[in-house]
Write a protein that holds these residues in place. Structure first.
Motif, PDB file in Angstrom:
ATOM      1  N   PHE A 158       0.836  -1.190   0.000  1.00 42.96           N
ATOM      2  CA  PHE A 158       0.000   0.000   0.000  1.00 42.96           C
ATOM      3  C   PHE A 158       0.878   1.250   0.000  1.00 42.96           C
ATOM      4  CE2 PHE A 158      -2.839  -3.232   1.528  1.00 42.96           C
ATOM      5  CZ  PHE A 158      -4.070  -2.870   1.013  1.00 42.96           C
ATOM      6  N   VAL A 159       0.441   2.243  -0.779  1.00 41.58           N
ATOM      7  CA  VAL A 159       1.180   3.501  -0.859  1.00 41.58           C
ATOM      8  C   VAL A 159       0.204   4.665  -0.740  1.00 41.58           C
ATOM      9  CG1 VAL A 159       2.963   2.492  -2.342  1.00 41.58           C
ATOM     10  CG2 VAL A 159       0.993   3.634  -3.379  1.00 41.58           C
ATOM     11  N   TRP A 160       0.724   5.814  -0.345  1.00 40.84           N
ATOM     12  CA  TRP A 160      -0.067   7.044  -0.340  1.00 40.84           C
ATOM     13  C   TRP A 160      -0.040   7.622  -1.748  1.00 40.84           C
ATOM     14  CZ3 TRP A 160      -2.981   7.164   3.626  1.00 40.84           C
ATOM     15  CH2 TRP A 160      -2.533   6.810   4.899  1.00 40.84           C
ATOM     16  N   LEU A 161      -1.193   7.911  -2.311  1.00 34.73           N
ATOM     17  CA  LEU A 161      -1.266   8.397  -3.681  1.00 34.73           C
ATOM     18  C   LEU A 161      -0.519   9.724  -3.887  1.00 34.73           C
ATOM     19  CD1 LEU A 161      -2.441   7.864  -6.506  1.00 34.73           C
ATOM     20  CD2 LEU A 161      -4.403   9.265  -5.853  1.00 34.73           C
ATOM     21  N   PRO A 162      -0.647  10.725  -2.994  1.00 29.51           N
ATOM     22  CA  PRO A 162       0.023  12.006  -3.250  1.00 29.51           C
ATOM     23  C   PRO A 162       1.543  11.921  -3.282  1.00 29.51           C
ATOM     24  CG  PRO A 162      -1.722  12.270  -1.621  1.00 29.51           C
ATOM     25  CD  PRO A 162      -1.513  10.792  -1.803  1.00 29.51           C
ATOM     26  N   THR A 163       2.114  10.987  -2.536  1.00 31.72           N
ATOM     27  CA  THR A 163       3.574  10.909  -2.437  1.00 31.72           C
ATOM     28  C   THR A 163       4.153   9.686  -3.127  1.00 31.72           C
ATOM     29  OG1 THR A 163       3.513   9.679  -0.342  1.00 31.72           O
ATOM     30  CG2 THR A 163       3.462  12.092  -0.213  1.00 31.72           C
ATOM     31  N   GLY A 164       3.349   8.655  -3.323  1.00 34.28           N
ATOM     32  CA  GLY A 164       3.844   7.410  -3.896  1.00 34.28           C
ATOM     33  C   GLY A 164       4.666   6.593  -2.922  1.00 34.28           C
ATOM     34  N   LYS A 165       4.719   7.026  -1.677  1.00 37.36           N
ATOM     35  CA  LYS A 165       5.545   6.347  -0.675  1.00 37.36           C
ATOM     36  C   LYS A 165       4.757   5.264   0.056  1.00 37.36           C
ATOM     37  CE  LYS A 165       8.491  10.391   0.216  1.00 37.36           C
ATOM     38  NZ  LYS A 165       8.963  11.344   1.265  1.00 37.36           N
ATOM     39  N   ASP A 166       5.509   4.262   0.533  1.00 43.29           N
ATOM     40  CA  ASP A 166       4.893   3.208   1.335  1.00 43.29           C
ATOM     41  C   ASP A 166       4.353   3.773   2.644  1.00 43.29           C
ATOM     42  OD1 ASP A 166       5.571   1.356  -0.583  1.00 43.29           O
ATOM     43  OD2 ASP A 166       7.419   0.731   0.426  1.00 43.29           O
ATOM     44  N   LEU A 167       3.437   3.031   3.246  1.00 40.55           N
ATOM     45  CA  LEU A 167       2.867   3.450   4.532  1.00 40.55           C
ATOM     46  C   LEU A 167       3.852   3.119   5.652  1.00 40.55           C
ATOM     47  CD1 LEU A 167       0.441   3.325   2.571  1.00 40.55           C
ATOM     48  CD2 LEU A 167      -0.934   2.458   4.458  1.00 40.55           C
ATOM     49  N   THR A 168       4.581   4.131   6.116  1.00 38.52           N
ATOM     50  CA  THR A 168       5.527   3.902   7.218  1.00 38.52           C
ATOM     51  C   THR A 168       4.811   3.865   8.555  1.00 38.52           C
ATOM     52  OG1 THR A 168       5.957   6.288   7.278  1.00 38.52           O
ATOM     53  CG2 THR A 168       7.459   4.936   5.974  1.00 38.52           C
ATOM     54  N   PHE A 169       3.687   4.570   8.648  1.00 37.67           N
ATOM     55  CA  PHE A 169       2.830   4.497   9.830  1.00 37.67           C
ATOM     56  C   PHE A 169       1.529   3.836   9.405  1.00 37.67           C
ATOM     57  CE2 PHE A 169      -0.881   6.220  12.016  1.00 37.67           C
ATOM     58  CZ  PHE A 169      -0.598   5.866  13.324  1.00 37.67           C
ATOM     59  N   THR A 170       1.035   2.900  10.202  1.00 41.97           N
ATOM     60  CA  THR A 170      -0.231   2.232   9.879  1.00 41.97           C
ATOM     61  C   THR A 170      -1.114   2.136  11.118  1.00 41.97           C
ATOM     62  OG1 THR A 170       0.674   0.019  10.319  1.00 41.97           O
ATOM     63  CG2 THR A 170       0.833   0.858   8.054  1.00 41.97           C
ATOM     64  N   ASN A 171      -2.396   1.944  10.865  1.00 45.23           N
ATOM     65  CA  ASN A 171      -3.376   1.836  11.952  1.00 45.23           C
ATOM     66  C   ASN A 171      -4.466   0.843  11.537  1.00 45.23           C
ATOM     67  OD1 ASN A 171      -4.575   2.481  14.457  1.00 45.23           O
ATOM     68  ND2 ASN A 171      -5.853   4.058  13.523  1.00 45.23           N
TER      69      ASN A 171
END
Length: 221
Positions: A158-171
């Protein structure tokens, strides 16, 4: 014969209902006229106090009050506080809480773009806590909101669409996935789940606070 009698019974009830505003004498005339036309209704004659019954009890039993309907539903009833402002600044970010319409994930992207913002991304525990506290204070925490996280590229990533980065924090919550699930939302317990992107949810937009003349506040010609 039984069916005919039932139909005539309802005709009798409807006839008496249409008599609201009539005098007792006029009601008796209407009663006598109907029974004269259909002698089999003789046994259905009742006292005057029963002549104003609007509908058979069986028909009335299917009507639920608003409170009964609410008690039978698990859906969260969204009630905004007086003076609620969907725009709020939390920490280093500006947010727009879209609680006026539930939309698909794709429509949420568009709505945030119209605000010159991006669909929600949560960088760290502090951002997560600030947003949760605000939603709790406004009594809209359980409303369920879209985030920009997705797994379109790879099912287990899973990635954040605005940044393309992986989810380093999850909940993440438990068992919050299903078929055709690609888009991440915040559920009523403020945990993350994955669902069909065409489901309808509220949404939250986000944008970093950048001073007019840049992060340092110094303008250059």
């Amino acid at each position: 014969m039984f069916l005919r009698t039932c139909v005539l019974y309802f005709a009798l009830a409807i006839t008496f209902n249409s008599g609201f505003g009539l005098s007792d004498a006029e009601k008796r005339v209407k009663r006598a006229t109907l029974i004269e036309s259909y002698p089999e209704l003789t046994d259905l004659e009742s006292s005057e106090e029963n002549s104003d019954i609007s509908l058979p009890v069986a028909a009335e039993e299917i009507v639920l009050s608003d409170s009964e309907i609410l008690n039978q539903s698990d859906e969260f009833e969204l009630v905004l506080k007086k003076g609620f402002n969907p725009h709020v600044i939390l920490g280093d970010y500006s947010y727009y809480v879209g609680v006026y319409e539930q939309v698909s994930w794709y429509r949420a992207l568009q709505e945030c773009a119209l605000q010159n913002m991006q669909l929600l991304y949560i960088d760290n525990a502090q951002n997560n806590r600030q947003l949760r506290n605000f939603l709790t204070e406004q009594n809209i925490l359980p409303a369920q909101y879209w985030t920009s996280a997705n797994n379109f590229i790879q099912d287990d990533e899973f990635v954040w669409l605005p940044t393309g980065k992986d989810l380093t924090f999850t909940n993440w919550g438990q068992n919050e996935t299903g078929p055709f699930s690609n888009c991440v939302y915040i559920n009523k317990n403020y945990k993350w789940g994955v669902t069909d992107c065409y489901d309808d949810h509220y949404f939250i937009c986000k944008a970093p606070l950048v001073p007019r003349c840049g992060p340092t506040g110094q303008c250059h010609s």
